[in-house]
Design an enzyme around this catalytic site. Structure first.
Site, mmCIF file in Angstrom:
data_model
loop_
_atom_site.group_PDB
_atom_site.id
_atom_site.type_symbol
_atom_site.label_atom_id
_atom_site.label_comp_id
_atom_site.label_asym_id
_atom_site.label_seq_id
_atom_site.Cartn_x
_atom_site.Cartn_y
_atom_site.Cartn_z
ATOM 1 N N ASP A 110 5.052 2.774 2.655
ATOM 2 C CA ASP A 110 4.098 3.757 3.168
ATOM 3 C C ASP A 110 2.813 3.580 2.369
ATOM 4 O OD1 ASP A 110 2.570 6.032 3.724
ATOM 5 O OD2 ASP A 110 3.938 7.410 2.714
ATOM 6 N N GLU B 179 -0.137 6.015 7.108
ATOM 7 C CA GLU B 179 0.752 7.047 6.564
ATOM 8 C C GLU B 179 0.891 8.222 7.517
ATOM 9 O OE1 GLU B 179 1.722 9.272 2.447
ATOM 10 O OE2 GLU B 179 -0.410 9.155 2.911
ATOM 11 N N GLU B 180 -0.214 8.698 8.055
ATOM 12 C CA GLU B 180 -0.146 9.844 8.962
ATOM 13 C C GLU B 180 0.674 9.523 10.212
ATOM 14 O OE1 GLU B 180 -3.820 10.464 6.443
ATOM 15 O OE2 GLU B 180 -2.949 8.789 7.531
#
Length: 602
Positions: free
Chosen positions: A379, A397-398
């Site tokens: 990540d 990441e989101e």
């Protein structure tokens, strides 16, 4: 900086020249790219270059970072692995993806589920170990600085004004009344949701808005618009908190290695409370706030200030709750969140490291999350875990947190990561699929996650969150103090924490918005994987040039038997080059090729 490894003979061979800054190409934001075949590669050691900073035959455009995307340790025996195979292209030492070791190949027995001083388990371990039953572990409320302050705590109070004037009342009583009223409805509007939330968050009246949630519900076609019936179900799920989570949740605090294991049902209940913004002391980020060093968890920032990004985010979030409020569909498994810390004594001496390059698979197609399934998935994190998932952020990441919403609960208890820390999540479930990236991101629909579970009923998906440095100016990264920081950060995530670990899926970590150099970040991750004795799958996110050049440089490093320590010395020389005094950008791969070529001529 002094050169430690350049003899006078080598310096005589090396003829530095300035290299013109190369034009960055724009990000290709397509998730599922076509897989390209391996290009025919020439021997990089004998390319026609004149010095470590000299120009090569072609320039390398570097693509901004986007979503991208191992064999058992015993099989390698800790020794140098064989790189030459029959009928293999001798200009490549890379392996195929299937040659890397996955979680399913890691046969180590976990043993019974147990709790300890550093491992909090929120389910009854006896019931789990005997009958695989997921029953909440009994406990008591802990209104202390090292535990999550829960909405249903007797210590969580709100001031009400009555006949006798202002007086404190138990906040959970207010929450229960208004969410209870909502839960009893067959359908509820966004206005009903807003009204309930503001009853127990009165100080934010006029500050919080719900236009994003309102516009979202209006714009979704009737055939897909189940939200009016879903809101009451989420409210009912939130109200089960005292039943589902009765043991206090410890905070994963900085510089303290610890882990938390909880059930997917418990996570859904906690996230339902986040949806209805019930968590106390979590609505302000000023420097004096109790949780100023933690990410936000309540969903109020997601509900306001409408953008198209939020529409797609809400589709993913609402789909998650639609699954988790259907009893017949609710998954029955566990998820573990582990904060890892490396102390100074654990950080390897990079200059003296004798490990050589490990297995590498490079692909310009595919992604970490799909093709890298079963590997340790990197990540590209923010130090605030989850980044802008509850606001407007929508990069790797989101997107990962939206497709796997159970990851969002980490924001409840994970303090901001420091330079020597990472977070490893084992067992999260993917609920959705998507296409695109950033403004082109689109929620495509449900995802059926059928991967196997381990002995602790955790899905065999493991994610490591490591945060790269953010460089305001690209040249700032060519500094050995910062290079070493990135090496140590990646090593915290890559180092094996148990005897038998999967290989790693990664890509252009910290490139793009953080201005990282893809070549430098690739070399750093290869060095760390070598030190950790783990193979690497590197996804370039449609950057075919980077794929070709990384394949070449890995082959050269393997052919020359280059150790991590020697590569570290080359990075020291590279960072001491012309760009330190404001010169032009230099190509790291070219510098490595020319430096090794110079040595071969001595």
């Amino acid at each position: 900086m002094a050169h430690r490894n350049d003899s006078s003979q080598i310096k005589a061979v090396l003829q530095p020249e300035d290299h013109k800054e190369e034009q960055e190409r724009k990000d290709c934001s397509k998730e599922d790219s076509c897989k390209a075949g391996v290009l025919a590669l020439s021997d990089p050691l004998h390319s026609g270059t004149s010095g470590p900073y000299g120009t090569s035959g072609s320039s390398r455009p570097s693509a901004p970072f986007g979503p991208s995307g191992t064999e058992e340790e015993g099989a390698h025996g800790g020794s140098e692995w064989s790189v030459e195979k029959p009928n293999e292209d001798k200009s490549s030492s890379c392996c195929s993806l299937k040659d890397l070791k996955t979680l399913s190949n890691c046969r180590d027995k976990l043993g019974p589920l147990t709790f300890s001083r550093t491992h909090a388990v929120l389910v009854d371990v006896n019931a789990f170990n005997r009958q695989r039953e997921l029953v909440a572990q009994k406990g008591r409320d802990m209104w202390l600085s090292n535990f999550v302050k829960m909405p249903n705590s007797d210590s969580s109070l709100i001031t009400k004004t009555g006949f006798w004037g202002p007086h404190p009342v138990r906040r959970w009583d207010v929450i229960s009344k208004h969410l209870g009223d909502l839960a009893e409805k067959k359908t509820a509007s966004v206005h009903d949701v807003e009204e309930a939330i503001m009853k127990y968050n009165p100080k934010y009246k006029g500050q919080w808005c719900f236009d994003a949630l309102g516009n979202f519900v209006k714009c979704v076609p009737d055939t897909d618009n189940y939200f009016h019936t879903l809101f009451p179900k989420i409210a009912a799920l939130a109200l089960r908190l005292p039943k589902y989570v009765s043991k206090a949740i410890p905070l994963l605090q900085r510089e303290k290695p610890a882990s938390i294991t909880l059930s997917q049902t418990q996570i859904s209940c906690l996230l339902a409370n986040a949806f209805f913004c019930t968590f106390p002391h979590r609505n302000t980020t000023n420097a004096n706030a109790e949780y100023h060093n933690y990410p936000s968890i309540n969903f109020n920032s997601l509900f306001g200030n409408w953008t198209n990004r939020k529409q797609e985010k809400l589709r993913a979030i609402m789909h998650y709750f639609n699954v988790m409020t259907e009893t017949s569909k609710m998954p029955q498994g566990l998820v573990t969140f582990e904060r890892c810390v490396i102390k100074d004594v654990d950080i390897s001496s990079w200059r003296s490291c004798k490990e050589k390059m490990r297995e590498l698979h490079v692909s310009s197609g595919g992604s970490i999350e799909t093709e890298g399934l079963g590997l340790l998935q990197v990540d590209f994190a923010s130090s605030w875990i989850g980044g802008g998932v509850l606001d407007t952020g929508l990069v790797q990441e989101e997107i990962l947190f939206l497709m796997n919403p159970e990851l969002i609960v980490a924001r409840l208890f994970t303090e901001r990561l420091t330079e020597n820390e990472c977070l490893i999540i084992t067992g999260s479930q993917q609920f959705s699929c998507h296409s695109g990236y950033s403004d082109s991101f689109v929620w495509l629909g449900p995802y059926e996650d059928n991967i196997q579970r381990d002995e602790w009923c955790r899905l065999q998906r493991q994610i490591v969150a490591i945060d790269a440095l953010h460089f305001k100016h690209r040249r700032e990264q060519y500094n050995m103090r910062k290079v070493t920081r990135e090496l140590n950060k990646a090593y915290c995530g890559f180092q094996p924490h148990r005897p038998n670990e999967p290989d790693i899926a990664t890509g252009k970590w910290g490139c793009g918005a953080f201005n990282g150099d893809p070549q430098l970040k690739a070399v750093i991750q290869m060095m760390v994987a070598a030190r950790a004795r783990r193979g690497l799958a590197f996804f370039t996110f449609e950057d075919e040039v980077l794929k070709q050049e990384l394949t070449q440089i890995h082959h050269l490093l393997v052919k020359e038997g280059t150790t991590v320590g020697k590569l570290f010395n080359l990075l020291e020389d590279f960072c001491a080059g012309p760009h330190q005094s404001g010169g032009s950008h230099m190509d790291l791969f070219e510098f490595i090729r020319n430096s090794l070529r110079a040595r071969s001529q001595l």
